[in-house]
Write a protein that holds these residues in place. Structure first.
Motif, PDB file in Angstrom:
ATOM      1  N   LEU A   1       0.125   3.256   7.867  1.00 46.36           N
ATOM      2  CA  LEU A   1      -1.322   3.058   7.833  1.00 46.36           C
ATOM      3  C   LEU A   1      -1.947   3.354   9.194  1.00 46.36           C
ATOM      4  O   LEU A   1      -3.027   3.939   9.277  1.00 46.36           O
ATOM      5  CB  LEU A   1      -1.646   1.625   7.394  1.00 46.36           C
ATOM      6  CG  LEU A   1      -1.232   1.265   5.956  1.00 46.36           C
ATOM      7  CD1 LEU A   1      -1.589  -0.177   5.651  1.00 46.36           C
ATOM      8  CD2 LEU A   1      -1.877   2.197   4.945  1.00 46.36           C
TER       9      LEU A   1
ATOM     10  N   GLN B   1       0.806  -1.221   0.000  1.00 45.91           N
ATOM     11  CA  GLN B   1       0.000   0.000   0.000  1.00 45.91           C
ATOM     12  C   GLN B   1       0.842   1.275   0.000  1.00 45.91           C
ATOM     13  O   GLN B   1       0.418   2.308  -0.523  1.00 45.91           O
ATOM     14  CB  GLN B   1      -0.930   0.027   1.216  1.00 45.91           C
ATOM     15  CG  GLN B   1      -1.923  -1.118   1.269  1.00 45.91           C
ATOM     16  CD  GLN B   1      -1.409  -2.273   2.106  1.00 45.91           C
ATOM     17  OE1 GLN B   1      -0.215  -2.565   2.111  1.00 45.91           O
ATOM     18  NE2 GLN B   1      -2.303  -2.930   2.833  1.00 45.91           N
TER      19      GLN B   1
ATOM     20  N   THR C   1       5.072   0.156   6.412  1.00 44.81           N
ATOM     21  CA  THR C   1       3.699   0.154   5.912  1.00 44.81           C
ATOM     22  C   THR C   1       2.704   0.183   7.061  1.00 44.81           C
ATOM     23  O   THR C   1       1.758   0.981   7.064  1.00 44.81           O
ATOM     24  CB  THR C   1       3.449  -1.091   5.036  1.00 44.81           C
ATOM     25  OG1 THR C   1       4.344  -1.076   3.924  1.00 44.81           O
ATOM     26  CG2 THR C   1       2.016  -1.127   4.528  1.00 44.81           C
TER      27      THR C   1
END
Length: 253
Positions: free
Chosen positions: A245, A158, A241
């Motif tokens: 997030l 992502q 990541t």
């Protein structure tokens, strides 16, 4: 006194073993997919063009430069094969050949359950490999061009995407590192953060580490006194990541 010393040593050994076990488990979670260079002639491929058109057909040929795909030849509905340039393709799901998949399937840990009900989850759960269109300078030297590049961290891509370098050299060691391929650890990948994509190698890792990871406060705190290792690249990407997030989720509250 001797009893206390022995007890302390046993305690320190137990803590060390526990930490090593935690790291091994983290490496499994952060393992990259193997780099595949073959394709199955028995399973259909799934192509999405940039205009949104979806195609399903048999791959007849794949043209590569430095291992990266720049053109496909595909037969759709049994018709005559057509050529499609990578510059016209958004993404591709292609199954590796049976022999190559059998050779590499035991060398990585893959859990696609986090994908949900998406095309990616559907194809990856069936053993397909994910490729996406990228504008890249091969080995940071060639004129940038569009290629279809294999995503090797699809389950945690992502924020930072890692793409295979099919011609990557490998270390001679056979450890349990998150970058393990058959025979050793890959010495290079293409790594994309934001709009920037770089050919990341074991030798230039020091140059790019700070730009890739140290702009995140939580990551910086965890690794402030850490002497980073190339073999833990997957762990760094996964940690970064998750921290990113989590931070975005907190800001949105």
């Amino acid at each position: 006194m001797k009893v206390k010393v022995v007890s302390l040593m046993l305690f320190m050994t137990a803590v060390t073993c526990f930490a090593q076990d935690d790291l091994k488990e983290r490496e499994k979670q952060a393992a990259f997919d193997p780099a595949y260079t073959s394709y199955s002639r028995k399973k259909p491929a799934y192509v999405t063009l940039k205009d949104g058109t979806k195609l399903e057909g048999d791959i007849k040929d794949v043209d590569r430069k430095k291992g990266q795909i720049y053109r496909l030849k595909i037969s759709v509905d049994g018709e005559k094969k057509v050529e499609i340039m990578a510059s016209d393709i958004a993404d591709l799901y292609m199954a590796p050949s049976g022999l190559e998949q059998l050779d590499k399937q035991g060398s990585y840990f893959n859990d696609a359950t986090k994908w949900g009900k998406t095309d990616a989850a559907k194809h990856i759960n069936k053993g397909y490999t994910m490729y996406t269109n990228q504008m890249v300078s091969l080995k940071n030297k060639k004129k940038p061009a569009e290629y279809l590049m294999q995503v090797v961290n699809p389950k945690f891509s992502q924020v930072i995407q890692v793409f295979s370098d099919p011609f990557a050299k490998e270390t001679m060691s056979i450890g349990v590192g998150s970058l393990k391929l058959a025979g050793g650890i890959a010495k290079s990948y293409y790594v994309k953060k934001g709009e920037s994509i770089v050919w990341l190698t074991k030798s230039n890792f020091d140059e790019h580490f700070e730009r890739l990871f140290m702009d995140n406060e939580a990551f910086r705190a965890k690794y402030a006194d850490h002497k980073y290792k190339w073999s833990l690249l997957g762990v760094y990407v996964l940690d970064y990541t998750e921290f990113s997030l989590d931070g975005a989720a907190e800001e949105s509250k």
